[in-house]
Motif scaffolding. Structure first.
Motif, PDB file in Angstrom:
ATOM      1  N   GLU A   1       1.460  -1.475   0.026  1.00  0.00           N
ATOM      2  CA  GLU A   1       0.242  -0.248   0.522  1.00  0.00           C
ATOM      3  C   GLU A   1       0.681   1.825  -0.110  1.00  0.00           C
ATOM      4  O   GLU A   1       0.483   2.918  -0.564  1.00  0.00           O
ATOM      5  CB  GLU A   1      -0.782  -0.466   1.622  1.00  0.00           C
ATOM      6  CG  GLU A   1      -1.640   1.263   1.427  1.00  0.00           C
ATOM      7  CD  GLU A   1      -3.234   0.880   1.886  1.00  0.00           C
ATOM      8  OE1 GLU A   1      -4.032   0.598   1.665  1.00  0.00           O
ATOM      9  OE2 GLU A   1      -2.758   1.477   3.500  1.00  0.00           O
TER      10      GLU A   1
ATOM     11  N   GLU B   1      -5.589   0.534   4.694  1.00  0.00           N
ATOM     12  CA  GLU B   1      -6.691   2.205   4.842  1.00  0.00           C
ATOM     13  C   GLU B   1      -7.003   1.764   3.179  1.00  0.00           C
ATOM     14  O   GLU B   1      -8.348   2.050   2.859  1.00  0.00           O
ATOM     15  CB  GLU B   1      -5.874   3.066   5.151  1.00  0.00           C
ATOM     16  CG  GLU B   1      -5.481   3.299   6.149  1.00  0.00           C
ATOM     17  CD  GLU B   1      -4.742   4.225   6.154  1.00  0.00           C
ATOM     18  OE1 GLU B   1      -3.936   5.398   5.696  1.00  0.00           O
ATOM     19  OE2 GLU B   1      -3.839   4.050   7.405  1.00  0.00           O
ATOM     20  N   ARG B   2      -5.746   1.388   1.860  1.00  0.00           N
ATOM     21  CA  ARG B   2      -6.325   2.109   0.330  1.00  0.00           C
ATOM     22  C   ARG B   2      -6.465   0.961   0.035  1.00  0.00           C
ATOM     23  O   ARG B   2      -7.186   0.663  -1.209  1.00  0.00           O
ATOM     24  CB  ARG B   2      -5.415   2.925  -0.067  1.00  0.00           C
ATOM     25  CG  ARG B   2      -5.547   3.207  -1.282  1.00  0.00           C
ATOM     26  CD  ARG B   2      -4.783   4.158  -1.999  1.00  0.00           C
ATOM     27  NE  ARG B   2      -3.427   3.706  -1.547  1.00  0.00           N
ATOM     28  CZ  ARG B   2      -2.948   2.286  -1.909  1.00  0.00           C
ATOM     29  NH1 ARG B   2      -3.041   1.728  -2.891  1.00  0.00           N
ATOM     30  NH2 ARG B   2      -1.442   2.644  -2.035  1.00  0.00           N
TER      31      ARG B   2
ATOM     32  N   LYS C   1      -6.604  -2.431  -2.220  1.00  0.00           N
ATOM     33  CA  LYS C   1      -8.099  -3.443  -2.857  1.00  0.00           C
ATOM     34  C   LYS C   1      -6.920  -5.169  -2.333  1.00  0.00           C
ATOM     35  O   LYS C   1      -6.096  -5.324  -2.438  1.00  0.00           O
ATOM     36  CB  LYS C   1      -8.416  -2.882  -4.113  1.00  0.00           C
ATOM     37  CG  LYS C   1      -8.538  -2.083  -4.108  1.00  0.00           C
ATOM     38  CD  LYS C   1      -9.162  -1.127  -5.743  1.00  0.00           C
ATOM     39  CE  LYS C   1      -9.714   0.145  -5.275  1.00  0.00           C
ATOM     40  NZ  LYS C   1     -10.336   0.549  -6.331  1.00  0.00           N
TER      41      LYS C   1
ATOM     42  N   ARG D   1     -13.026  -2.806  -1.601  1.00  0.00           N
ATOM     43  CA  ARG D   1     -11.994  -2.435  -1.824  1.00  0.00           C
ATOM     44  C   ARG D   1     -12.017  -4.124  -2.653  1.00  0.00           C
ATOM     45  O   ARG D   1     -10.893  -4.447  -2.359  1.00  0.00           O
ATOM     46  CB  ARG D   1     -11.307  -2.683  -1.051  1.00  0.00           C
ATOM     47  CG  ARG D   1     -10.454  -0.920   0.028  1.00  0.00           C
ATOM     48  CD  ARG D   1      -9.785  -0.781   0.550  1.00  0.00           C
ATOM     49  NE  ARG D   1      -9.660  -1.121   1.897  1.00  0.00           N
ATOM     50  CZ  ARG D   1      -8.861  -1.473   3.334  1.00  0.00           C
ATOM     51  NH1 ARG D   1      -8.050  -1.118   2.623  1.00  0.00           N
ATOM     52  NH2 ARG D   1      -9.516  -1.609   4.591  1.00  0.00           N
TER      53      ARG D   1
ATOM     54  N   ASP E   1      -1.927   7.664  -3.853  1.00  0.00           N
ATOM     55  CA  ASP E   1      -2.286   8.391  -3.480  1.00  0.00           C
ATOM     56  C   ASP E   1      -1.893   9.807  -3.649  1.00  0.00           C
ATOM     57  O   ASP E   1      -1.263  11.639  -2.973  1.00  0.00           O
ATOM     58  CB  ASP E   1      -2.098   8.249  -2.050  1.00  0.00           C
ATOM     59  CG  ASP E   1      -1.982   6.756  -1.245  1.00  0.00           C
ATOM     60  OD1 ASP E   1      -3.745   6.936  -1.353  1.00  0.00           O
ATOM     61  OD2 ASP E   1      -1.429   6.328  -0.386  1.00  0.00           O
TER      62      ASP E   1
END
Length: 391
Positions: free
Chosen positions: A49, A79-80, A82, A111, A366
């Motif tokens: 991530e 958190e992000r 997938k 996700r 991000d």
């Protein structure tokens, strides 16, 4: 469109050596020193991530931990990122699968990615109570995905097919967003199903000429069906500061497996019903010789591992060049892995991704983290600025 990179979660264990497993190969056939704990898999997931990978593929089969449960746990430590969950149609009802995907999407905040695996080994399928042959499994997957996609659209579904039957099936809450479907398969039975139902068609890492030929066939089928697909490729990576260092690491991995391991694994893989597996075997030929089957493409992993059996090997710039070459064929998504998965993620993420970013082929999901920040670290390769001297 910028390139999308996914990493891999070794839910069958990890090691500094090649870890066996998949397509009839027992796990541990060639190493496996790091158990697939939530703590260790969480390390890999958080690192992927941070480095800029969009998702992580989690395999399915008797040789690894369950993909749904493993990834559901890992959503709580990320958190992000997938999760590309591999699952097999026919081992659960389509309505239940559609409901599970919908729940996963809501609780993970969107996700979930789904990798459809029909199952290439009848012996393993029978252990799960599935006694269909390979072609029938693809026919069942066709019906299964037809029902699942209709449920995801919010429809009430009645379907009375050869392999799937549901009455008044409906989801209380369809998924939002609908998870993309990834689908691989090289056989004549696989391609029409992939064209009808997948969002991303996947191929294993073959030489560019073979990949180009396969993608052209899929494009032609998709065009006749009025669809346009994205394409992805599944590869291992061995990347270092220099080509010599990368090839030395490939040789070290090869030296870590015995001739007995190779003979035993190859014998098992030759019984596979998978067309993709046959193509992997054709690349390595069961021999330690001639394993660079295209520039920077090494078939050594497939000597002792089922499934994806090739690795990109080289310097950071060389691997960036090969990725650009596959991208020119139409590949936009890359699902990568390397031994060990934690350390190799950093070799690729810190070495190759910045080059692709400079070429305009990739950007961090991000944005550009830290783009406005600079921290001076002595002895980190960049001289620290000297303080101004008053005169």
């Amino acid at each position: 469109m910028t390139l999308t990179f996914h990493w891999f979660l070794p839910t069958n264990g990890d090691s500094r050596d090649i870890v066996g497993g998949g397509h009839g190969v027992p796990t541990g056939a060639a190493g496996g020193a790091r158990p697939a704990s939530v703590a260790y898999l969480g390390q890999i997931a958080r690192s992927a991530e941070q480095l800029g990978f969009v998702g992580a593929l989690t395999p399915t089969g008797a040789w690894c931990e369950d993909a749904w449960l493993s990834t559901a746990m890992l959503t709580e430590v990320t958190e992000r990122l997938k999760f590309l969950v591999a699952f097999r149609p026919g081992l659960l009802a389509p309505t239940l699968a559609a409901q599970m995907a919908s729940t996963f999407q809501r609780l993970s905040r969107g996700r979930l990615l789904l990798n459809v695996v029909t199952g290439g080994e009848s012996q393993e399928q029978r252990a799960y109570g599935d006694f269909l042959d390979k072609d029938a499994r693809y026919a069942r997957a066709d019906e299964f995905l037809h029902v699942v996609r209709a449920l995801w659209r919010g429809e009430t579904v009645d379907h009375d097919g050869t392999h799937v039957r549901v009455e008044q099936a409906r989801l209380h809450r369809p998924p939002d967003p609908v998870p993309p479907v990834y689908f691989g398969g090289s056989s004549a039975a696989a391609l029409p199903v992939a064209v009808r139902h997948s969002d991303v068609y996947l191929t294993w890492g073959e030489p560019p000429a073979l990949v180009a030929d396969k993608l052209e066939r899929v494009r032609a089928l998709a065009a006749r069906a009025g669809r346009e697909l994205r394409f992805g490729i599944r590869l291992h990576v061995i990347v270092r500061d220099t080509a010599e260092q990368a090839w030395a690491q490939a040789q070290r991995l090869l030296d870590g497996v015995s001739e007995a391991d190779i003979r035993a694994v190859q014998e098992g893989l030759r019984r596979s019903e998978s067309e993709g597996q046959r193509r992997m075997l054709d690349l390595n030929g069961g021999s330690r010789d001639g394993l660079e089957v295209a520039p920077n493409l090494w078939a050594g992993v497939g000597l002792v591992r089922g499934g994806a059996g090739t690795a990109l090997v080289g310097s950071h710039a060389e691997i960036a060049d090969r990725i650009a070459e596959y991208h020119a064929l139409g590949i936009d998504e890359f699902i990568l892995s390397g031994y060990p998965h934690l350390e190799e993620a950093y070799w690729f993420g810190e070495g190759v991704l910045p080059i692709l970013r400079e070429r305009g082929l990739w950007r961090h999901p991000d944005g550009q983290p830290g783009a406005g920040d600079h921290v001076d670290i002595p002895f980190a390769g960049v001289p620290a600025p000297q303080p101004a001297v008053a005169r």
